[in-house]
Design a protein around this motif. Structure first.
Motif, PDB file in Angstrom:
ATOM      1  N   ASN A 171       0.836  -1.195   0.000  1.00 34.06           N
ATOM      2  CA  ASN A 171       0.000   0.000   0.000  1.00 34.06           C
ATOM      3  C   ASN A 171       0.872   1.248   0.000  1.00 34.06           C
ATOM      4  O   ASN A 171       0.673   2.174  -0.797  1.00 34.06           O
ATOM      5  CB  ASN A 171      -0.881  -0.046   1.255  1.00 34.06           C
ATOM      6  CG  ASN A 171      -1.980   0.972   1.222  1.00 34.06           C
ATOM      7  OD1 ASN A 171      -1.772   2.084   0.742  1.00 34.06           O
ATOM      8  ND2 ASN A 171      -3.142   0.609   1.714  1.00 34.06           N
ATOM      9  N   TYR A 172       1.891   1.235   0.867  1.00 35.91           N
ATOM     10  CA  TYR A 172       2.784   2.401   0.933  1.00 35.91           C
ATOM     11  C   TYR A 172       3.520   2.599  -0.385  1.00 35.91           C
ATOM     12  O   TYR A 172       3.553   3.703  -0.937  1.00 35.91           O
ATOM     13  CB  TYR A 172       3.786   2.230   2.078  1.00 35.91           C
ATOM     14  CG  TYR A 172       4.826   3.319   2.095  1.00 35.91           C
ATOM     15  CD1 TYR A 172       4.506   4.591   2.554  1.00 35.91           C
ATOM     16  CD2 TYR A 172       6.116   3.090   1.634  1.00 35.91           C
ATOM     17  CE1 TYR A 172       5.442   5.605   2.551  1.00 35.91           C
ATOM     18  CE2 TYR A 172       7.058   4.090   1.622  1.00 35.91           C
ATOM     19  CZ  TYR A 172       6.721   5.357   2.092  1.00 35.91           C
ATOM     20  OH  TYR A 172       7.637   6.363   2.082  1.00 35.91           O
ATOM     21  N   VAL A 180       1.121   3.745  -3.212  1.00 40.73           N
ATOM     22  CA  VAL A 180       0.533   5.080  -3.054  1.00 40.73           C
ATOM     23  C   VAL A 180       1.618   6.152  -3.080  1.00 40.73           C
ATOM     24  O   VAL A 180       1.477   7.184  -3.739  1.00 40.73           O
ATOM     25  CB  VAL A 180      -0.275   5.162  -1.738  1.00 40.73           C
ATOM     26  CG1 VAL A 180      -0.707   6.597  -1.460  1.00 40.73           C
ATOM     27  CG2 VAL A 180      -1.498   4.266  -1.818  1.00 40.73           C
ATOM     28  N   ASN A 181       2.735   5.900  -2.380  1.00 36.44           N
ATOM     29  CA  ASN A 181       3.697   6.977  -2.163  1.00 36.44           C
ATOM     30  C   ASN A 181       4.922   6.946  -3.070  1.00 36.44           C
ATOM     31  O   ASN A 181       5.582   7.959  -3.229  1.00 36.44           O
ATOM     32  CB  ASN A 181       4.185   6.959  -0.711  1.00 36.44           C
ATOM     33  CG  ASN A 181       3.054   7.163   0.260  1.00 36.44           C
ATOM     34  OD1 ASN A 181       1.960   6.661   0.045  1.00 36.44           O
ATOM     35  ND2 ASN A 181       3.294   7.905   1.316  1.00 36.44           N
ATOM     36  N   VAL A 182       5.263   5.776  -3.614  1.00 38.43           N
ATOM     37  CA  VAL A 182       6.533   5.701  -4.328  1.00 38.43           C
ATOM     38  C   VAL A 182       6.361   5.421  -5.824  1.00 38.43           C
ATOM     39  O   VAL A 182       6.835   6.178  -6.665  1.00 38.43           O
ATOM     40  CB  VAL A 182       7.447   4.614  -3.712  1.00 38.43           C
ATOM     41  CG1 VAL A 182       8.808   4.634  -4.368  1.00 38.43           C
ATOM     42  CG2 VAL A 182       7.585   4.821  -2.207  1.00 38.43           C
ATOM     43  N   TRP A 203      18.235   6.584   2.504  1.00 40.72           N
ATOM     44  CA  TRP A 203      17.259   7.155   1.578  1.00 40.72           C
ATOM     45  C   TRP A 203      16.630   8.420   2.185  1.00 40.72           C
ATOM     46  O   TRP A 203      16.472   9.441   1.526  1.00 40.72           O
ATOM     47  CB  TRP A 203      16.183   6.107   1.282  1.00 40.72           C
ATOM     48  CG  TRP A 203      15.159   6.537   0.292  1.00 40.72           C
ATOM     49  CD1 TRP A 203      15.391   6.928  -0.987  1.00 40.72           C
ATOM     50  CD2 TRP A 203      13.758   6.650   0.507  1.00 40.72           C
ATOM     51  NE1 TRP A 203      14.193   7.261  -1.587  1.00 40.72           N
ATOM     52  CE2 TRP A 203      13.183   7.097  -0.706  1.00 40.72           C
ATOM     53  CE3 TRP A 203      12.915   6.397   1.604  1.00 40.72           C
ATOM     54  CZ2 TRP A 203      11.812   7.301  -0.842  1.00 40.72           C
ATOM     55  CZ3 TRP A 203      11.558   6.592   1.460  1.00 40.72           C
ATOM     56  CH2 TRP A 203      11.016   7.049   0.248  1.00 40.72           C
ATOM     57  N   PRO A 217       4.568   7.078   7.577  1.00 43.56           N
ATOM     58  CA  PRO A 217       3.316   6.918   6.841  1.00 43.56           C
ATOM     59  C   PRO A 217       2.267   6.172   7.662  1.00 43.56           C
ATOM     60  O   PRO A 217       2.601   5.410   8.579  1.00 43.56           O
ATOM     61  CB  PRO A 217       3.733   6.102   5.618  1.00 43.56           C
ATOM     62  CG  PRO A 217       4.969   5.408   6.017  1.00 43.56           C
ATOM     63  CD  PRO A 217       5.652   6.271   7.032  1.00 43.56           C
ATOM     64  N   GLN A 265       0.510   3.793   6.771  1.00 43.76           N
ATOM     65  CA  GLN A 265       0.627   2.347   6.556  1.00 43.76           C
ATOM     66  C   GLN A 265       1.536   1.705   7.599  1.00 43.76           C
ATOM     67  O   GLN A 265       1.330   0.573   8.011  1.00 43.76           O
ATOM     68  CB  GLN A 265       1.180   2.048   5.161  1.00 43.76           C
ATOM     69  CG  GLN A 265       0.244   2.395   4.034  1.00 43.76           C
ATOM     70  CD  GLN A 265       0.461   3.799   3.511  1.00 43.76           C
ATOM     71  OE1 GLN A 265       1.103   4.624   4.169  1.00 43.76           O
ATOM     72  NE2 GLN A 265      -0.077   4.084   2.344  1.00 43.76           N
TER      73      GLN A 265
END
Lengths: 364, 378
Positions: free
Chosen positions: A156-157, A160-162, B327, B341, B343
């Motif tokens: 999910n991360y 959605v984010n990457v 990173w 996040p 998540q």
């Protein structure tokens, strides 16, 4: 009670379980006010009645062969890997990364790269639960369940984010390039003159799945490693006495299992969607449990069970499309198959054993 | 973050922890008796559906009693699945884990199948209105005590105003402790999970005790499911248990199969859920996050120093953590603000459970006979 003949143990008991599961499902359809005969007809028609239907059935079956083999390999080492769902999801991530960021010249090379990446990511996702079981004694079932949820959150991360392209709304990667497009089954069959419906998702991954069946058979029954895996699964003290390291075998069998689950991604991510979407596995990891139980953890059994479940899935989708019976019926059938061929196995065994005893008495 | 916000977060912690607590105690009784239960999720889901549907159907005729009828229906549905689990794992000595998996799928399929054929709402039940759901209970003197600084808001906002099931769940904690650790029945129940042969030798039926434990588990799961559909929400939605049964299982391990600790574990997991609901993304200084990651990686390297296998697994994990730190360093820089996040917050209960399972922070040892069917002849 005398032991059952081998054929009864391997074929009759699962088939009786399957029949019971179907009878219960038919009763369920009756109870919701529909006609089971009509449902069966539609499901058969929709899953094997045309080459179009076969194109979907074989696609689903390919997924289930991979996840079924994954569960089976772990079963042989007495490990219950319920983490196929997460491992396949991570396999999908591996396949997506390879397809997105490496400029492949030809699909064959892309397929090789994706196969390696899918297997590696799936295997790595199984490594930690395997290590926890082997070295720390944490129950593999619990850890793999936890890792399914962690995988869902991670995917999910990442989506959605990457990996989501800028400006896109839905959590998915960009479409893979044309060079990674796998030929579909219809492309090949039509090329050799066999008519097969185009626009169906079954693709060349099917052959990799069949190859995996052969390799798993050779591994489990024809190699030293396979012998060690089976020994550990049958009796840990005996295996240790025979000089087999449980730690090593648990690690290897779980990583193989995770790798096989991860391979599923070349079918659904690379072969069908051609991009990585959220929840791409769609429960196939869990269906692997039913497939492995039905198939008695043997590649041939798994092949048939995967075909059956592939047909059920496709047939269920047709049901949902054309009738009031929802496709969730398939989940119920799947649950009943797991219940009767897995959990209530002993009940059927006793029942079949009684039948054999009666027959023997009649002969005397 | 002001005082009132904290109170509100804690308030939703209590509400979100309640179904976890009930399911966790359910699992406690079952697993203490030696029956592993990964079907908590399915039982909760089935109970949620049964309670919401029956409460809806009963509310025209039964008025305020409808929700209670719904609760009974939920318990009934859950106990039914429990008995199925008992049949498979006690009577026919099947694999308890496989039976649990089957029950989860059975519940997930049947709730939608029946829901669609009864209500035709895409798997939902209709919205429950008055009488169909549990209302908040105002504790005595809530009006009068509200003005007292500090303690007033705590009493009025945090302790008062929950549905009756929340208080029932809290009461179950000391009650479970008492039953398990201060009664003869509890002693026998625990013994049957550790050494069933010894219990059998003493002339007590292992099968009977285990069935009782499994039924108790069903009752508690039923209350948990009913709370989801008629307390926390106003009706059933497809897959509404949303993994809570597995978080409860995690909490059970976290609590090392003890009732009072189960309360703590479920409150912690409830708090995590409440925080991630309120603050989907948590900002923190990047430098702090980097330091935490580097320290964690160092700990992993240290823990894995003893064998090559440990080093490659834990060290590999450490390298991943270092890579994440690097990173963050390159994207936001040391002085920047990094975002945890949502998540991550959602995954945290599972991550914590894995860490506990690894045994680095106090080893969790399950009941000894857990998962094994009892064979008398042996």
């Amino acid at each position: 009670m005398e032991p059952l003949p081998k054929w009864a143990d391997l074929v009759l008991v699962p088939v009786v379980g399957l029949v019971l599961a179907f009878i219960c499902s038919a009763l369920m359809i009756l109870a919701t006010g529909h006609d089971p005969r009509e449902a069966v007809q539609l499901m058969v028609e929709g899953s094997v009645g045309s080459t179009y239907a076969w194109g979907f059935t074989l696609y689903y079956a390919t997924n289930f062969i991979f996840t079924g083999l994954a569960v089976a390999v772990a079963f042989h080492a007495a490990m219950f890997n319920i983490g196929g769902e997460g491992q396949a999801a991570l396999g999908g991530l591996g396949v997506a990364l390879v397809c997105l960021f490496i400029p492949w010249p030809h699909w064959t090379l892309a397929l090789l790269g994706a196969t390696a990446a899918g297997a590696a990511f799936g295997a790595l996702w199984a490594t930690l639960p395997a290590w926890l079981q082997a070295r720390r004694g944490s129950h593999i079932v619990i850890t793999t369940i936890m890792f399914n949820f962690i995988a869902a959150a991670l995917l999910n991360y990442v989506l959605v984010n990457v990996l989501r392209p800028a400006g896109a709304m839905d959590p998915a990667t960009a479409k893979f390039t044309e060079a990674t497009h796998l030929p579909s089954l219809s492309d090949w069959l039509n090329a050799v003159g066999i008519p097969f419906a185009a626009r169906t998702p079954a693709n060349v991954t099917l052959f990799i799945a069949l190859l995996a069946c052969v390799l798993v058979y050779l591994l489990i029954w024809r190699t030293k490693l396979g012998f060690e895996i089976r020994s550990l699964g049958k009796s840990e003290p005996a295996a240790v006495y025979g000089g087999i390291s449980p730690v090593k075998i648990i690690m290897i069998s779980m990583m193989l299992s995770g790798g096989l689950a991860g391979l599923m991604a070349i079918n659904n991510v690379m072969g069908e969607a051609e991009r990585l979407v959220l929840n791409s596995v769609e429960g196939a990891g869990f269906i692997g449990i039913a497939v492995a139980l039905m198939g008695r953890s043997h590649p041939i059994g798994i092949l048939f069970a995967a075909l059956l479940f592939g047909a059920l899935y496709q047939g269920g989708a047709e049901l949902g499309l054309w009738t009031q019976i929802p496709r969730e019926l398939v989940i119920v059938i799947q649950a009943l198959v797991i219940l009767f061929t897995g959990a209530l196995d002993q009940m059927i065994r006793m029942f079949v054993g009684k039948l054999f005893a009666m027959r023997r008495k009649a002969e005397v | 973050m002001d005082f009132l916000t904290i109170i509100q977060i804690l308030d939703s912690t209590v509400r979100l922890a309640t179904p976890l607590l009930l399911a966790c105690l359910a699992g406690l009784f079952s697993e203490r008796a030696g029956i592993f239960d990964i079907g908590l999720e399915g039982k909760m889901l089935a109970a949620a559906f049964a309670s919401a549907s029956v409460a809806y159907l009963a509310s025209p005729g039964w008025g305020g009693l409808a929700v209670w009828v719904g609760l009974l229906a939920g318990i009934f549905a859950s106990v039914l699945l429990s008995l199925l689990h008992g049949l498979a794992s006690i009577t026919f000595r099947g694999n308890q884990l496989i039976s649990g998996v089957a029950i989860n799928f059975l519940a997930s399929g049947l709730t939608v199948l029946i829901g669609l054929s009864v209500f035709k709402l895409g798997g939902r039940t209709p919205q429950l209105t008055d009488g169909g759901r549990f209302e908040g209970v105002t504790l005595p003197f809530a009006g009068a005590l509200g003005d007292i600084p500090f303690f007033g808001p705590i009493y009025v906002e945090l302790l008062s105003g929950h549905t009756i099931l929340v208080y029932v769940a809290m009461l179950f904690v000391p009650l479970s402790w008492f039953v398990l650790f201060r009664t003869r029945f509890g002693l026998r129940l625990r013994a049957v999970g550790e050494n069933p042969a010894a219990v059998d030798t003493a002339g007590i039926s292992v099968v009977r005790l285990r069935y009782i434990a499994v039924i108790m588990c069903g009752v508690l799961c039923g209350i948990a499911g009913a709370y989801l559909a008629t307390g926390l929400a106003a009706g059933f939605v497809k897959e509404m248990s949303a993994g809570r049964g597995f978080i409860a299982l995690a909490a059970l391990i976290f609590a090392k199969w003890r009732p009072v600790q189960a309360l703590g574990a479920t409150l912690l997991f409830g708090l995590l859920e409440a925080i991630s609901n309120r603050y989907p993304n948590i900002d923190m200084p990047a430098s702090l996050l980097i330091v935490v990651l580097v320290v964690l990686a160092a700990v992993l390297f240290f823990a894995g120093r003893k064998s090559k296998l440990d080093l490659s697994v834990l060290g590999g994990l450490g390298v991943i953590l270092l890579a994440i730190a690097a990173w963050i360093m390159t994207t936001t820089g040391l002085g920047g603000v990094a975002t945890l996040p949502s998540q991550f917050m959602q995954a945290l209960p599972y991550i914590l459970t894995v860490i506990i399972l690894a045994g680095f922070v106090g080893k969790a040892i399950p009941p000894r006979a857990g998962g094994q069917p009892y064979v008398k002849e042996r």
